[in-house]
Design a protein around this motif. Structure first.
Motif, PDB file in Angstrom:
ATOM      1  N   LEU A   1       0.821  -1.201   0.000  1.00 34.73           N
ATOM      2  CA  LEU A   1       0.000   0.000   0.000  1.00 34.73           C
ATOM      3  C   LEU A   1       0.862   1.260   0.000  1.00 34.73           C
ATOM      4  N   THR A   2       0.830   1.956  -1.121  1.00 35.10           N
ATOM      5  CA  THR A   2       1.410   3.285  -1.204  1.00 35.10           C
ATOM      6  C   THR A   2       0.375   4.302  -1.654  1.00 35.10           C
ATOM      7  N   ARG A   3      -0.595   3.830  -2.435  1.00 40.01           N
ATOM      8  CA  ARG A   3      -1.614   4.719  -2.982  1.00 40.01           C
ATOM      9  C   ARG A   3      -2.985   4.085  -2.834  1.00 40.01           C
ATOM     10  N   LEU A   4      -3.956   4.882  -2.417  1.00 35.71           N
ATOM     11  CA  LEU A   4      -5.285   4.349  -2.188  1.00 35.71           C
ATOM     12  C   LEU A   4      -6.023   4.051  -3.490  1.00 35.71           C
ATOM     13  N   ASP A   5      -5.731   4.796  -4.562  1.00 34.86           N
ATOM     14  CA  ASP A   5      -6.389   4.469  -5.827  1.00 34.86           C
ATOM     15  C   ASP A   5      -5.935   3.115  -6.346  1.00 34.86           C
ATOM     16  N   ARG A   6      -4.704   2.723  -6.031  1.00 30.15           N
ATOM     17  CA  ARG A   6      -4.227   1.402  -6.417  1.00 30.15           C
ATOM     18  C   ARG A   6      -4.970   0.318  -5.635  1.00 30.15           C
ATOM     19  N   LEU A   7      -5.169   0.560  -4.355  1.00 26.42           N
ATOM     20  CA  LEU A   7      -5.931  -0.383  -3.548  1.00 26.42           C
ATOM     21  C   LEU A   7      -7.351  -0.528  -4.088  1.00 26.42           C
ATOM     22  N   VAL A   8      -7.998   0.593  -4.393  1.00 21.97           N
ATOM     23  CA  VAL A   8      -9.357   0.563  -4.935  1.00 21.97           C
ATOM     24  C   VAL A   8      -9.395  -0.231  -6.233  1.00 21.97           C
TER      25      VAL A   8
ATOM     26  N   CYS B   1     -16.392   9.037 -11.061  1.00 23.75           N
ATOM     27  CA  CYS B   1     -15.543  10.219 -11.180  1.00 23.75           C
ATOM     28  C   CYS B   1     -15.381  10.913  -9.833  1.00 23.75           C
ATOM     29  N   PHE B   2     -16.487  11.110  -9.128  1.00 27.58           N
ATOM     30  CA  PHE B   2     -16.412  11.798  -7.837  1.00 27.58           C
ATOM     31  C   PHE B   2     -15.615  10.974  -6.828  1.00 27.58           C
ATOM     32  N   ALA B   3     -15.847   9.662  -6.808  1.00 20.93           N
ATOM     33  CA  ALA B   3     -15.107   8.799  -5.892  1.00 20.93           C
ATOM     34  C   ALA B   3     -13.621   8.788  -6.226  1.00 20.93           C
ATOM     35  N   THR B   4     -13.301   8.813  -7.518  1.00 22.13           N
ATOM     36  CA  THR B   4     -11.894   8.827  -7.931  1.00 22.13           C
ATOM     37  C   THR B   4     -11.207  10.124  -7.526  1.00 22.13           C
ATOM     38  N   VAL B   5     -11.867  11.237  -7.763  1.00 27.35           N
ATOM     39  CA  VAL B   5     -11.293  12.534  -7.409  1.00 27.35           C
ATOM     40  C   VAL B   5     -11.082  12.636  -5.897  1.00 27.35           C
ATOM     41  N   THR B   6     -12.063  12.215  -5.111  1.00 32.56           N
ATOM     42  CA  THR B   6     -11.933  12.334  -3.658  1.00 32.56           C
ATOM     43  C   THR B   6     -10.920  11.330  -3.107  1.00 32.56           C
ATOM     44  N   THR B   7     -10.750  10.196  -3.763  1.00 32.79           N
ATOM     45  CA  THR B   7      -9.696   9.270  -3.346  1.00 32.79           C
ATOM     46  C   THR B   7      -8.322   9.890  -3.591  1.00 32.79           C
ATOM     47  N   ARG B   8      -8.149  10.532  -4.741  1.00 34.13           N
ATOM     48  CA  ARG B   8      -6.882  11.216  -5.015  1.00 34.13           C
ATOM     49  C   ARG B   8      -6.668  12.381  -4.049  1.00 34.13           C
ATOM     50  N   ALA B   9      -7.746  12.995  -3.600  1.00 34.62           N
ATOM     51  CA  ALA B   9      -7.623  14.110  -2.664  1.00 34.62           C
ATOM     52  C   ALA B   9      -7.034  13.668  -1.332  1.00 34.62           C
ATOM     53  N   LEU B  10      -7.220  12.417  -0.947  1.00 33.97           N
ATOM     54  CA  LEU B  10      -6.619  11.926   0.293  1.00 33.97           C
ATOM     55  C   LEU B  10      -5.099  12.051   0.256  1.00 33.97           C
ATOM     56  N   HIS B  11      -4.519  11.966  -0.939  1.00 38.41           N
ATOM     57  CA  HIS B  11      -3.079  12.145  -1.112  1.00 38.41           C
ATOM     58  C   HIS B  11      -2.711  13.616  -1.312  1.00 38.41           C
TER      59      HIS B  11
ATOM     60  N   MET C   1       0.680   7.644   0.221  1.00 41.32           N
ATOM     61  CA  MET C   1      -0.305   8.020   1.228  1.00 41.32           C
ATOM     62  C   MET C   1       0.346   8.183   2.596  1.00 41.32           C
ATOM     63  N   ASP C   2       0.019   9.294   3.249  1.00 37.85           N
ATOM     64  CA  ASP C   2       0.478   9.556   4.609  1.00 37.85           C
ATOM     65  C   ASP C   2      -0.764   9.705   5.488  1.00 37.85           C
ATOM     66  N   PHE C   3      -1.114   8.635   6.195  1.00 35.13           N
ATOM     67  CA  PHE C   3      -2.332   8.634   6.994  1.00 35.13           C
ATOM     68  C   PHE C   3      -2.287   9.690   8.103  1.00 35.13           C
ATOM     69  N   ARG C   4      -1.107  10.001   8.578  1.00 37.84           N
ATOM     70  CA  ARG C   4      -1.004  10.931   9.698  1.00 37.84           C
ATOM     71  C   ARG C   4      -1.145  12.392   9.273  1.00 37.84           C
ATOM     72  N   ALA C   5      -1.210  12.625   7.972  1.00 36.34           N
ATOM     73  CA  ALA C   5      -1.378  13.998   7.482  1.00 36.34           C
ATOM     74  C   ALA C   5      -2.840  14.420   7.449  1.00 36.34           C
ATOM     75  N   LEU C   6      -3.763  13.488   7.669  1.00 32.15           N
ATOM     76  CA  LEU C   6      -5.188  13.809   7.611  1.00 32.15           C
ATOM     77  C   LEU C   6      -5.554  14.760   8.744  1.00 32.15           C
ATOM     78  N   ALA C   7      -6.318  15.800   8.412  1.00 32.66           N
ATOM     79  CA  ALA C   7      -6.729  16.793   9.403  1.00 32.66           C
ATOM     80  C   ALA C   7      -8.093  16.434   9.967  1.00 32.66           C
ATOM     81  N   LEU C   8      -8.315  16.777  11.220  1.00 33.99           N
ATOM     82  CA  LEU C   8      -9.582  16.467  11.857  1.00 33.99           C
ATOM     83  C   LEU C   8     -10.726  17.266  11.251  1.00 33.99           C
ATOM     84  N   THR C   9     -10.464  18.518  10.890  1.00 31.63           N
ATOM     85  CA  THR C   9     -11.457  19.354  10.211  1.00 31.63           C
ATOM     86  C   THR C   9     -10.781  20.084   9.056  1.00 31.63           C
TER      87      THR C   9
END
Length: 620
Positions: A71-78, A309-319, A422-430
């Motif tokens: 796992l390096t990229r979530l779109d690859r996992l999807v 399309c929306f799911a793909t864009v928002t998955t890329r946004a996680l990165h 992907m860096d899971f620890r970079a996710l912001a709470l808000t």
């Protein structure tokens, strides 16, 4: 968690898994639809399917590369997980996604020892469950009564209470438990605890009877009761009191990626329906020749492309935009789940009495229809997503929607191209009022490439509509009173969240089309340049920045994917303009006919029905 990517490309792994699973329509295939349906009738997971996924090493897709996984990229996992979901959503959730959901909490907040223990377990073919819920409290996690309170010496916690409706709870070797670690009131009274079940005293643990379900029949939902069950205090993930924060950050990943995976269920349902209407004869012609049938199928195809399309864009946004995905995750769960369920329900109306048959070539449809329903409420219902979005709207209106300097990076809209790990620890709470996806629409519209034809003109007109809608929303949301930002708000206030989500979806589709068109135009210019300078030596290519690189190996080139065709995007925005609560409007004939031809092209060449065409299983 940012080590180098795995050596093989994601689509290579997806293709390899697809070949292992074989032809789903072959009745002799032990991993085909016939076997899947037989297991469903028994209320069991497909054992041969689990064995195949275990041999493939599917669990390694859930483990970050820093801990020995892929796992390096979530779109690859999807991409890989869609291969499973197309075959059997029960395998997708019951074998794989449930462990991924649990693992995300570990990768997000766990210490190095937690991460390495979870990674070793998964890589050895084990399972991890995640226990959030208690039936008495539902999605009210702050009301959780299950406790993990310290024993006198401070080195041990005692687990007490019940957890219910938990996937794979009995079968899992470990479980992440959301528990009260303080008797004080407030959001800092709960933690997440990583529990190695092999170290629990059996007399302190009682498993509850399995919960039977109508959909996802093979997925084992269970419950457990702990009585003064000791676990080490060091089992807490991320420190005491951070349980709710960890869950909310983890939900950004799981709500987004599970919605993206679930689009594959609709791909199979669409394929089954299309095969049926092309083979069924009525009044001297096939059912596919009937205008109403074509209209419904073309509409379902448009809705699937929109959701994908929306799911793909928002998955890329996680990165690319981890500080903003607290907004995106609510939106994608709210929109995509409904779009997918509505599409399958409309397809069932095409099949008529055939949609609930449990035998025959289309028997898998009724299972898909049942299995898809949890996408709308798993971990949080769609209404809960609205509750989370509503109080964010005034701040978004003031800080983002009316500013000229807020927009998303182009790489967000280039599916299949490179991403930073992907860096899971970079996710912001808000998101703190930051959000550039919706505002990208106005900038993209201002830079819309010249073109001709009714689809291009319609796309421009729809873009102007949604740009004006965001401006109107900014005024309405900025004026909301505090009382209209709570669960007691009027339905008209909650309608604002629906309108805003539709703007987000419109922006994702419009900009994905525009980036593909620009890429195709650049490709044409490059070809002309190469032809005119054929004798000149080619310079070494400059390295591309993250988020704007070439497509991964095996992924369709964006210039050849059909994304540059304005038809699909114009159809998406046309149907998004339906009044709240109304069914999407029928497409105008020029869009409907064009989409129907593209649907048949995909069907006849086994290219799938997602945003990017797939390589057929037989390809080498």
């Amino acid at each position: 968690m940012t080590s180098a990517p795995a050596a093989t490309a994601p689509t290579d792994r997806a293709h390899a898994l697809d070949r292992i699973l074989g032809d789903p329509a072959d009745p002799g295939n032990p991993l085909g639809f016939a076997a899947v349906l037989a297991a469903d009738e028994r209320g069991e997971m497909l054992a041969e399917g689990e064995e195949a996924l275990n041999a493939f090493g599917l669990n390694e897709e859930f483990v970050p590369a820093a801990f020995g996984g892929r796992l390096t990229r979530l779109d690859r996992l999807v991409d890989v997980m869609r291969t499973v979901y197309r075959r059997d959503p029960c395998l997708g959730l019951g074998y794989g996604a449930s462990s991924f959901i649990a693992g995300v909490n570990v990768w997000t907040a766990g210490g190095d020892d937690h991460c390495r223990a979870a990674a070793a377990l998964l890589r050895d073919g084990g399972r991890i469950a995640v226990a959030y819920h208690e039936l008495a409290h539902g999605n009210d996690m702050a009301g959780t009564e299950f406790s993990a309170l310290p024993r006198g010496d401070g080195t041990t916690l005692l687990l007490n209470g019940r957890k219910e409706v938990v996937t794979n709870l009995r079968r899992a070797e470990a479980v992440v438990v959301f528990a009260r670690t303080s008797t004080a009131r407030g959001s800092r009274s709960h933690s997440q605890v990583y529990v190695d079940k092999s170290r629990l005293p059996a007399r302190r643990v009682t498993y509850l009877p399995r919960y039977r379900t109508t959909g996802m029949r093979g997925v084992q939902l269970g419950g457990v009761e702990f009585r003064d069950c000791p676990v080490p205090a060091r089992a807490v993930l991320g420190g005491e009191g951070l349980g709710l924060e960890t869950a909310l950050r983890s939900f950004q990943v799981t709500r987004t990626t599970l919605a993206a995976m679930s689009t594959a269920v609709v791909e199979t349902a669409l394929d089954v329906t299309l095969r049926h209407v092309r083979n069924r004869r009525l009044y001297g012609r096939t059912a596919a020749d009937l205008p109403h049938v074509r209209s419904l199928l073309a509409g379902a195809f448009a809705d699937l492309l929109t959701a994908d399309c929306f799911a793909t864009v928002t998955t890329r946004a996680l990165h690319l935009l981890p500080a903003e995905t607290a907004v995106h995750a609510q939106a994608v769960k709210y929109f995509v789940s409904k779009a997918l369920m509505d599409a399958v329900n409309r397809l069932s109306s095409v099949l008529g009495a055939h949609f609930y048959l449990r035998e025959g070539p289309g028997a898998i449809f009724q299972k898909l229809l049942r299995d898809l329903q949890p996408v709308g409420f798993g971990h949080a219902a769609r209404a809960a997503c609205q509750v989370s979005l509503l109080p964010q709207l005034p701040l978004l209106a003031r800080r983002s929607w009316l500013r000229d300097d807020v927009a998303a990076p182009p790489g967000l809209f280039r599916p299949g191209t490179e991403l930073p790990p992907m860096d899971f620890r970079a996710l912001a709470l808000t998101a703190g009022g930051r959000e550039g996806l919706s505002t990208s629409l106005a900038k993209g519209l201002a830079a819309m490439p010249d073109g001709d034809g009714p689809a291009h003109r319609a796309l421009a007109e729809h873009g102007e509509h949604f740009t004006a809608e965001l401006a109107a929303l900014a005024g309405e949301c900025a004026a909301l009173r505090p009382g209209e930002l709570s669960v007691m708000a009027r339905s008209s206030s909650y309608d604002l969240t629906t309108r805003y989500v539709n703007v987000l979806v419109a922006a994702a589709c419009f900009e994905t089309w525009r980036e593909a068109w620009l890429g195709r135009a650049a490709g044409a210019m490059d070809s002309a340049l190469v032809k005119s300078c054929r004798e000149a030596p080619a310079p070494a290519p400059a390295p591309a920045p993250a988020g704007s690189g070439p497509a991964d190996s095996g992924t369709a080139n964006l210039a050849d994917s059909g994304l540059a065709d304005p038809v699909w995007a114009a159809a998406a925005l046309h149907r998004l303009r339906a009044p709240i609560g109304a069914a999407p409007p029928s497409l105008p004939p020029y869009l409907e006919d064009a989409l129907w031809e593209r649907l048949l092209h995909r069907h006849e060449r086994a290219l799938g029905y997602g945003l990017l065409p797939r390589t057929p299983r037989t390809a080498t």
